[in-house]
Write a protein that holds these residues in place. Structure first.
Motif, PDB file in Angstrom:
ATOM      1  N   GLU A  32      49.252  61.591   5.845  1.00 21.43           N
ATOM      2  CA  GLU A  32      50.625  61.586   5.013  1.00 21.43           C
ATOM      3  C   GLU A  32      51.535  61.908   5.890  1.00 21.43           C
ATOM      4  O   GLU A  32      52.615  61.885   5.526  1.00 21.43           O
ATOM      5  N   GLU A  33      51.561  62.833   6.964  1.00 28.28           N
ATOM      6  CA  GLU A  33      52.505  63.238   7.814  1.00 28.28           C
ATOM      7  C   GLU A  33      53.396  62.133   8.297  1.00 28.28           C
ATOM      8  O   GLU A  33      54.716  62.165   8.252  1.00 28.28           O
ATOM      9  N   SER A  34      52.777  60.930   8.913  1.00 33.35           N
ATOM     10  CA  SER A  34      53.543  59.928   9.628  1.00 33.35           C
ATOM     11  C   SER A  34      53.255  58.600   9.213  1.00 33.35           C
ATOM     12  O   SER A  34      54.041  57.510   9.399  1.00 33.35           O
ATOM     13  N   GLY A  35      52.127  58.417   8.504  1.00 36.56           N
ATOM     14  CA  GLY A  35      51.663  57.018   8.109  1.00 36.56           C
ATOM     15  C   GLY A  35      50.955  56.264   9.073  1.00 36.56           C
ATOM     16  O   GLY A  35      50.460  55.183   8.892  1.00 36.56           O
ATOM     17  N   PRO A  70      41.947  62.526  -0.691  1.00 34.66           N
ATOM     18  CA  PRO A  70      43.194  62.393  -0.421  1.00 34.66           C
ATOM     19  C   PRO A  70      43.640  63.718  -0.435  1.00 34.66           C
ATOM     20  O   PRO A  70      43.235  64.468  -1.496  1.00 34.66           O
ATOM     21  N   GLY A  71      44.330  64.280   0.520  1.00 31.64           N
ATOM     22  CA  GLY A  71      45.033  65.532   0.669  1.00 31.64           C
ATOM     23  C   GLY A  71      44.211  66.331   1.504  1.00 31.64           C
ATOM     24  O   GLY A  71      44.493  67.610   1.825  1.00 31.64           O
ATOM     25  N   ALA A  72      42.891  65.971   1.967  1.00 36.84           N
ATOM     26  CA  ALA A  72      42.184  66.744   2.753  1.00 36.84           C
ATOM     27  C   ALA A  72      42.832  66.765   4.062  1.00 36.84           C
ATOM     28  O   ALA A  72      43.300  65.665   4.540  1.00 36.84           O
ATOM     29  N   GLN A  73      42.594  67.977   4.849  1.00 36.78           N
ATOM     30  CA  GLN A  73      43.166  68.170   6.185  1.00 36.78           C
ATOM     31  C   GLN A  73      42.035  67.729   7.233  1.00 36.78           C
ATOM     32  O   GLN A  73      41.058  68.624   7.090  1.00 36.78           O
ATOM     33  N   LEU A  74      41.977  67.098   8.219  1.00 41.26           N
ATOM     34  CA  LEU A  74      41.055  66.957   9.048  1.00 41.26           C
ATOM     35  C   LEU A  74      41.466  67.077  10.600  1.00 41.26           C
ATOM     36  O   LEU A  74      42.611  66.521  10.893  1.00 41.26           O
ATOM     37  N   PRO A  75      40.834  67.398  11.680  1.00 40.15           N
ATOM     38  CA  PRO A  75      41.104  67.018  12.913  1.00 40.15           C
ATOM     39  C   PRO A  75      40.652  65.866  13.341  1.00 40.15           C
ATOM     40  O   PRO A  75      39.368  65.339  13.102  1.00 40.15           O
ATOM     41  N   VAL A 125      44.989  63.504   4.943  1.00 43.96           N
ATOM     42  CA  VAL A 125      44.498  62.147   4.492  1.00 43.96           C
ATOM     43  C   VAL A 125      45.364  61.673   3.327  1.00 43.96           C
ATOM     44  O   VAL A 125      45.348  62.543   2.407  1.00 43.96           O
ATOM     45  N   ARG A 126      45.828  60.515   3.558  1.00 41.80           N
ATOM     46  CA  ARG A 126      46.691  59.792   2.512  1.00 41.80           C
ATOM     47  C   ARG A 126      45.923  58.844   1.771  1.00 41.80           C
ATOM     48  O   ARG A 126      45.739  58.799   0.752  1.00 41.80           O
ATOM     49  N   ARG A 127      45.073  57.844   2.515  1.00 38.52           N
ATOM     50  CA  ARG A 127      44.253  56.810   1.946  1.00 38.52           C
ATOM     51  C   ARG A 127      43.439  56.304   2.963  1.00 38.52           C
ATOM     52  O   ARG A 127      43.532  56.578   4.220  1.00 38.52           O
TER      53      ARG A 127
END
Length: 283
Positions: free
Chosen positions: A13-16, A33-38, A57-59
């Motif tokens: 999501e941050e940079s594509g 989508p929306g989950a944050q992952l290392p 995660v965006r897609r």
């Protein structure tokens, strides 16, 4: 031991930009989508644990290590499919390729032009393996060392151009159209597949069960035998996705025959891997 258990590739999501993450052995399918992952910018960074970032995660993307690599496909690799097609079991795996532009991502719309829409489009839910490194002239015993992991795919096909009258027995054209190889959503390690769990590939169209593959019993040529055969005299690049064939239940051999229509949704699922879902849209 595999250097990972359960890989997802995604757009952040941050940079594509595209990232890879190991979801761990307990994950069942992809994150939402929306989950944050290392995560890591490349598969090599993931394996070496360098350059880790936490991103959103965006897609979800096809879980392939590299872009631009052609796809290999195997035909008549399930006894049940050979039976429904009234064809003899081959002595070697029948092979063809799809161009790299055939790859489609999970949840991506498959836009089908008028030419393909009128050419009897059909689905094929399949187990897919991905190579870990370049190989050539490997034996079946050696081949297991070149398999990175497993996912599922849909070998979309225009059946009209598989007919002898229009193909001369060559299947490349019937299967090589843009976005005709959806793959994903995640990649599980060979260790996970060999863990003793009951893994099956299940295909549904608009929610209706069409195929159910018990590949441990129905498959003719194992992934190791397939990779060994296709590598003879041929250099197979790292990151090559190999679609290993489909079981009984494709539209062309149902009674009555049924082909994909505008707005049909095809789902191919496997335990741990998750569900590969794509809607077909006629242009």
């Amino acid at each position: 031991m595999s250097p990972f258990s359960h890989i997802v590739r995604f757009e952040c999501e941050e940079s594509g930009r595209f990232y890879f993450a190991d979801l761990g052995p307990d994950a069942d399918g992809p994150p939402s989508p929306g989950a944050q992952l290392p995560a890591f910018r490349s598969i090599d960074e993931l394996f070496s644990n360098t350059g880790k970032e936490t991103v959103t995660v965006r897609r979800i993307l096809a879980p392939l290590p590299y872009d631009g690599v052609p796809i290999y496909c195997v035909g008549l690799n399930y006894r049940s499919h050979a039976k429904e097609a009234k064809l003899s079991i081959p002595s070697y795996p029948p092979l063809w390729t799809k161009p790299a532009r055939s790859v489609a991502h999970p949840n991506e719309e498959i836009r089908v032009n008028d030419f393909c829409a009128k050419s009897l489009p059909d689905y094929e839910g399949e187990l897919v393996f991905v190579t870990s490194k370049e190989c050539r002239d490997v034996t079946p015993t050696e081949a297991k060392n070149f398999i990175l992991g497993y996912t599922v795919g849909n070998d979309l096909s225009c059946r009209l151009f598989q007919l002898q009258k229009y193909s001369g027995g060559q299947f490349f054209f019937a299967k090589a159209f843009d976005k005709f190889a959806p793959i994903g959503p995640t990649l599980i390690s060979p260790d996970m597949l060999a863990s003793g769990k009951s893994f099956q590939v299940v295909t549904k169209v608009n929610g209706e069960l069409r195929q159910e593959a018990d590949f441990r019993k129905d498959m003719i040529f194992s992934p190791e035998k397939i990779l060994s055969h296709m590598s003879q005299g041929t250099t197979i690049p790292a990151g090559t996705a190999v679609m290993t064939g489909t079981p009984a239940g494709v539209g062309a051999f149902r009674q009555p025959r049924v082909f994909l229509q505008d707005r049909d949704t095809v789902e191919v699922s496997m335990q741990k891997v998750g569900t590969l879902r794509n809607r077909v849209v006629f242009e």
